[in-house]
Enzyme design. Structure first.
Site, PDB file in Angstrom:
ATOM      1  N   GLY A   1       0.622  -1.229  -0.058  1.00 16.58           N
ATOM      2  CA  GLY A   1       0.395   0.345  -0.323  1.00 16.58           C
ATOM      3  C   GLY A   1       0.731   1.542   0.034  1.00 16.58           C
TER       4      GLY A   1
ATOM      5  N   SER B   1       1.490   3.097  -2.541  1.00 16.00           N
ATOM      6  CA  SER B   1       1.668   4.380  -3.329  1.00 16.00           C
ATOM      7  C   SER B   1       0.372   5.155  -3.076  1.00 16.00           C
ATOM      8  CB  SER B   1       1.109   3.137  -4.709  1.00 16.00           C
ATOM      9  OG  SER B   1      -0.266   2.543  -4.261  1.00 16.00           O
ATOM     10  N   SER B   2      -0.028   5.251  -2.314  1.00 17.71           N
ATOM     11  CA  SER B   2      -1.433   6.073  -1.536  1.00 17.71           C
ATOM     12  C   SER B   2      -1.074   6.282  -0.184  1.00 17.71           C
ATOM     13  CB  SER B   2      -2.593   5.683  -1.836  1.00 17.71           C
ATOM     14  OG  SER B   2      -3.634   5.786  -1.402  1.00 17.71           O
ATOM     15  N   GLY B   3      -1.932   7.210   0.229  1.00 14.04           N
ATOM     16  CA  GLY B   3      -1.993   7.588   1.445  1.00 14.04           C
ATOM     17  C   GLY B   3      -0.369   7.612   2.785  1.00 14.04           C
TER      18      GLY B   3
ATOM     19  N   ARG C   1      -1.113  -2.578  -6.532  1.00 10.25           N
ATOM     20  CA  ARG C   1      -1.724  -3.035  -7.425  1.00 10.25           C
ATOM     21  C   ARG C   1      -1.455  -1.918  -9.060  1.00 10.25           C
ATOM     22  NH1 ARG C   1      -7.623  -4.088  -4.883  1.00 10.25           N
ATOM     23  NH2 ARG C   1      -6.880  -2.420  -4.986  1.00 10.25           N
TER      24      ARG C   1
ATOM     25  N   ASP D   1      -1.343  -7.954  -6.571  1.00 11.81           N
ATOM     26  CA  ASP D   1      -2.960  -8.400  -5.699  1.00 11.81           C
ATOM     27  C   ASP D   1      -2.276  -8.924  -4.831  1.00 11.81           C
ATOM     28  OD1 ASP D   1      -4.988  -8.455  -4.672  1.00 11.81           O
ATOM     29  OD2 ASP D   1      -6.472  -8.345  -6.403  1.00 11.81           O
TER      30      ASP D   1
ATOM     31  N   SER E   1      -4.030  -1.683  11.749  1.00 11.50           N
ATOM     32  CA  SER E   1      -5.214  -2.074  12.022  1.00 11.50           C
ATOM     33  C   SER E   1      -6.367  -0.700  12.381  1.00 11.50           C
ATOM     34  CB  SER E   1      -5.487  -2.391  13.529  1.00 11.50           C
ATOM     35  OG  SER E   1      -6.627  -2.757  13.849  1.00 11.50           O
TER      36      SER E   1
ATOM     37  N   TYR F   1     -15.693  -4.184   7.602  1.00  6.62           N
ATOM     38  CA  TYR F   1     -14.450  -3.489   8.189  1.00  6.62           C
ATOM     39  C   TYR F   1     -13.801  -3.629   9.249  1.00  6.62           C
ATOM     40  CZ  TYR F   1     -10.956   0.069   8.329  1.00  6.62           C
ATOM     41  OH  TYR F   1      -9.348   0.639   8.909  1.00  6.62           O
TER      42      TYR F   1
ATOM     43  N   LYS G   1     -10.143  -5.543  10.858  1.00  3.63           N
ATOM     44  CA  LYS G   1      -9.009  -5.135  11.618  1.00  3.63           C
ATOM     45  C   LYS G   1      -9.069  -5.592  13.045  1.00  3.63           C
ATOM     46  CE  LYS G   1      -8.267  -1.940   8.677  1.00  3.63           C
ATOM     47  NZ  LYS G   1      -6.841  -2.087   8.224  1.00  3.63           N
TER      48      LYS G   1
HETATM   49  N1  LIG Z   1      -6.912   5.656   6.672  1.00  6.55           N
HETATM   50  C1  LIG Z   1      -8.055   5.983   7.181  1.00  6.55           C
HETATM   51  O1  LIG Z   1      -8.793   6.574   7.923  1.00  6.55           O
HETATM   52  C2  LIG Z   1      -8.147   5.213   8.178  1.00  6.55           C
HETATM   53  C3  LIG Z   1      -6.665   4.013   7.269  1.00  6.55           C
HETATM   54  N2  LIG Z   1      -6.630   3.150   7.780  1.00  6.55           N
HETATM   55  C4  LIG Z   1      -5.892   1.482   7.851  1.00  6.55           C
HETATM   56  O2  LIG Z   1      -4.518   1.604   7.041  1.00  6.55           O
HETATM   57  C5  LIG Z   1      -4.694   1.061   5.642  1.00  6.55           C
HETATM   58  C6  LIG Z   1      -3.816   2.893   4.777  1.00  6.55           C
HETATM   59  O3  LIG Z   1      -5.162   3.616   4.371  1.00  6.55           O
HETATM   60  P1  LIG Z   1      -4.969   4.737   3.772  1.00  6.55           P
HETATM   61  O4  LIG Z   1      -3.978   5.505   3.850  1.00  6.55           O
HETATM   62  O5  LIG Z   1      -6.124   5.565   3.469  1.00  6.55           O
HETATM   63  O6  LIG Z   1      -4.880   3.913   2.041  1.00  6.55           O
HETATM   64  P2  LIG Z   1      -5.177   4.206   0.655  1.00  6.55           P
HETATM   65  O7  LIG Z   1      -6.806   3.744   0.312  1.00  6.55           O
HETATM   66  O8  LIG Z   1      -5.308   5.548   0.452  1.00  6.55           O
HETATM   67  O9  LIG Z   1      -4.314   3.534   0.203  1.00  6.55           O
HETATM   68  C7  LIG Z   1      -4.487   1.596   0.010  1.00  6.55           C
HETATM   69  C8  LIG Z   1      -3.446   0.954  -0.502  1.00  6.55           C
HETATM   70  O10 LIG Z   1      -2.991   0.009  -0.503  1.00  6.55           O
HETATM   71  C9  LIG Z   1      -3.024  -0.656  -1.873  1.00  6.55           C
HETATM   72  N3  LIG Z   1      -4.346  -1.905  -2.036  1.00  6.55           N
HETATM   73  C10 LIG Z   1      -5.260  -1.684  -1.325  1.00  6.55           C
HETATM   74  N4  LIG Z   1      -5.618  -3.117  -1.482  1.00  6.55           N
HETATM   75  C11 LIG Z   1      -4.493  -3.783  -2.499  1.00  6.55           C
HETATM   76  C12 LIG Z   1      -4.042  -5.375  -2.846  1.00  6.55           C
HETATM   77  N5  LIG Z   1      -5.367  -6.597  -2.487  1.00  6.55           N
HETATM   78  N6  LIG Z   1      -3.071  -5.585  -3.286  1.00  6.55           N
HETATM   79  C13 LIG Z   1      -1.893  -5.115  -2.956  1.00  6.55           C
HETATM   80  N7  LIG Z   1      -2.377  -3.589  -2.390  1.00  6.55           N
HETATM   81  C14 LIG Z   1      -3.173  -3.218  -2.157  1.00  6.55           C
HETATM   82  C15 LIG Z   1      -3.352   0.510  -3.111  1.00  6.55           C
HETATM   83  O11 LIG Z   1      -3.354   0.579  -3.882  1.00  6.55           O
HETATM   84  P3  LIG Z   1      -3.605  -0.178  -5.110  1.00  6.55           P
HETATM   85  O12 LIG Z   1      -5.038   0.060  -4.797  1.00  6.55           O
HETATM   86  O13 LIG Z   1      -3.135   0.279  -6.685  1.00  6.55           O
HETATM   87  O14 LIG Z   1      -3.747  -1.856  -5.181  1.00  6.55           O
HETATM   88  C16 LIG Z   1      -3.261   1.869  -1.992  1.00  6.55           C
HETATM   89  O15 LIG Z   1      -1.590   1.712  -2.171  1.00  6.55           O
HETATM   90  C17 LIG Z   1      -5.470  -0.249   5.738  1.00  6.55           C
HETATM   91  O16 LIG Z   1      -5.422  -1.107   5.496  1.00  6.55           O
HETATM   92  C18 LIG Z   1      -6.607   1.040   6.515  1.00  6.55           C
HETATM   93  O17 LIG Z   1      -7.630  -0.142   6.273  1.00  6.55           O
HETATM   94  C19 LIG Z   1      -7.072   2.715   9.520  1.00  6.55           C
HETATM   95  C20 LIG Z   1      -7.230   3.868  10.040  1.00  6.55           C
HETATM   96  C21 LIG Z   1      -7.573   4.424   9.741  1.00  6.55           C
HETATM   97  C1  LIG Z   2     -12.003   5.446  26.746  1.00  4.26           C
HETATM   98  C2  LIG Z   2     -12.782   5.497  25.906  1.00  4.26           C
HETATM   99  C3  LIG Z   2     -12.794   6.151  24.682  1.00  4.26           C
HETATM  100  C4  LIG Z   2     -13.167   5.906  23.723  1.00  4.26           C
HETATM  101  C5  LIG Z   2     -13.024   6.822  22.334  1.00  4.26           C
HETATM  102  C6  LIG Z   2     -14.046   6.137  21.523  1.00  4.26           C
HETATM  103  C7  LIG Z   2     -13.256   6.680  20.230  1.00  4.26           C
HETATM  104  C8  LIG Z   2     -14.112   6.099  18.831  1.00  4.26           C
HETATM  105  C9  LIG Z   2     -13.533   6.407  17.653  1.00  4.26           C
HETATM  106  C10 LIG Z   2     -13.857   6.053  16.603  1.00  4.26           C
HETATM  107  C11 LIG Z   2     -13.447   6.280  14.930  1.00  4.26           C
HETATM  108  C12 LIG Z   2     -12.790   5.045  14.179  1.00  4.26           C
HETATM  109  C13 LIG Z   2     -11.922   5.649  13.026  1.00  4.26           C
HETATM  110  C14 LIG Z   2     -12.474   4.841  12.217  1.00  4.26           C
HETATM  111  C15 LIG Z   2     -11.467   4.369  11.078  1.00  4.26           C
HETATM  112  C16 LIG Z   2     -11.575   3.837  10.160  1.00  4.26           C
HETATM  113  O1  LIG Z   2     -10.547   3.079  10.290  1.00  4.26           O
HETATM  114  C17 LIG Z   2     -12.167   4.436   8.686  1.00  4.26           C
HETATM  115  N1  LIG Z   2     -12.462   5.687   8.365  1.00  4.26           N
HETATM  116  C18 LIG Z   2     -10.683   3.784   7.642  1.00  4.26           C
HETATM  117  O2  LIG Z   2     -10.923   4.476   6.838  1.00  4.26           O
END
Ligand SMILES: NC(=O)C1=CN([C@@H]2O[C@H](COP(=O)(O)OP(=O)(O)OC[C@H]3O[C@@H](n4cnc5c(N)ncnc54)[C@H](OP(=O)(O)O)[C@@H]3O)[C@@H](O)[C@H]2O)C=CC1
Ligand SMILES: CCCCCCCCCCCCCCCC(=O)[C@@H](N)CO
Length: 328
Positions: free
Chosen positions: A38, A40-42, A63, A91, A170, A184, A188
């Protein structure tokens, strides 16, 4: 009174100093191979930038080739001539042999992986009975199996090398169930079980595992989740923690992983949640365990206020929806 206060402050300071002496020093990434799924993003892309600044050579794995090349050119300015960056397209969630092949390709160029960051993942936010049943399999594959496969592809070599780091992303939704995250959250929570087992098995080989629980983070994935539309309940409940910047999340995570900490969290709600849900998680420092022991009961009480505010959100939204339906 003043004496008690002074004693308390002295005890806290002593604890911090002892903790600092006992806590493990961060490992260096200089010249090491860091592979980021992952990447390539975020959060994954910002982790790549942070690891580049720390002197690592990098593999970005995802991917889509085009997005990989774009991310590569964003990371390149942070590399010195001795550091290299490789992109691999695969993938992760389908065939294990393809995953292993992709990892061997990267290792042929950059050598054995010292640190694996499992940041690849996907999310949807829908009410359980409106979630297509296929989404349960898809998210389990994208979030859980992809991390299992990637870890399987590097662990034997890390054990042989006598050291390494494995990081899992997670989510706060992997610490408590949140309305709208049936598929989801489960994927996690699964990562936590896996990470706890892995850390116990890998520790004697000098391989440390880090499990990160980010709140909402402003990434392309997060924006896509918003565009697809979330239940109002999910939006309001998630609002409690707010939205964080991906570079900040990446920096905190890398710092914790290099110190070999198991639990990694962001912000005040992150701290409260990680403490109240610590369970029988491995201990990363003396300070951490003292804080857990002293505050867990209090934080459980605090959680009751959060829970009742979440219940109020859910009933209010249901009432609104029922009224809307009546009007139509
Ligand atoms: N952003 C948020 O609010 C939160 C995110 N997280 C977790 O943190 C991690 C990163 O999140 P975020 O930065 O938002 O991610 P993005 O959605 O921005 O990026 C996801 C990355 O994973 C790659 N990817 C997805 N599926 C596959 C696959 N099957 N095989 C290979 N590569 C894959 C994508 O590339 P491509 O599609 O080209 O394969 C991309 O590089 C994730 O696990 C997410 O669940 C956790 C909490 C909050
Ligand atoms: C003492 C107890 C304290 C309780 C605090 C509760 C806070 C709850 C907030 C829940 C936020 C969930 C975010 C999920 C983010 C995520 O994974 C997605 N955005 C993925 O894209």
């Amino acid at each position: 009174m003043l004496g008690i206060l002074a004693g308390f402050v002295a005890a806290v300071l002593l604890l911090i100093v002892v903790n600092w002496i006992l806590s493990s020093k961060p490992v260096s990434l200089h010249g090491k191979h860091v592979l980021i799924t992952g990447g390539s993003s975020g959060i994954g892309k910002f982790l790549a930038i942070e690891a580049a600044k720390a002197g690592a050579s990098l593999t970005l794995l995802a991917r889509n080739q085009e997005r990989l090349s774009e991310a590569k050119s964003e990371v390149e300015p942070y590399l010195t001539p001795k550091q290299r960056i490789v992109c691999v397209s695969v993938d992760l969630s389908k065939d294990y042999h393809q995953v292993e092949h992709a990892f061997r390709q990267a290792e042929e160029i950059l050598g054995p992986v010292f640190m694996l960051v499992n940041a690849a993942g996907a999310s949807v936010s829908e009410r359980f009975d409106e979630t297509p049943v296929d989404d349960f399999r898809r998210l389990m594959e994208a979030n859980y199996l992809s991390a299992v496969y990637a870890t399987r592809a590097v662990l034997p070599e890390m054990k042989r090398a006598g050291g390494g780091r494995v990081v899992f992303l997670s989510s706060q939704a992997g610490q408590l169930g949140v309305y709208g995250y049936a598929a989801y959250s489960a994927s996690k929570f699964a990562l936590r079980g896996f990470a706890e087992v892995l850390q116990m098995e890998a520790k004697p080989y000098g391989v440390a595992v880090t499990l990160s629980f980010p709140p909402d983070t402003d990434t392309p994935g997060f924006r896509k989740e918003l565009e697809m539309g979330k239940p109002k309940e999910t939006l309001l409940i998630s609002d409690t923690s707010g939205v964080f910047a991906p570079d900040h999340v990446a920096r905190v995570l890398l710092r914790d992983a290099l110190r070999g900490r198991f639990l990694s969290y962001i912000g005040l709600d992150g701290f409260l949640l990680a403490t109240v849900t610590c369970g029988v998680a491995p201990v990363s420092s003396l300070l951490e365990v003292v804080v857990q022991v002293l505050t867990m009961g209090l934080f459980r009480i605090v959680s009751l206020f959060y829970l009742s505010s979440f219940d109020r959100i859910v009933s209010k939204c249901l009432k609104e929806r029922m009224e809307d339906e009546k009007k139509r």
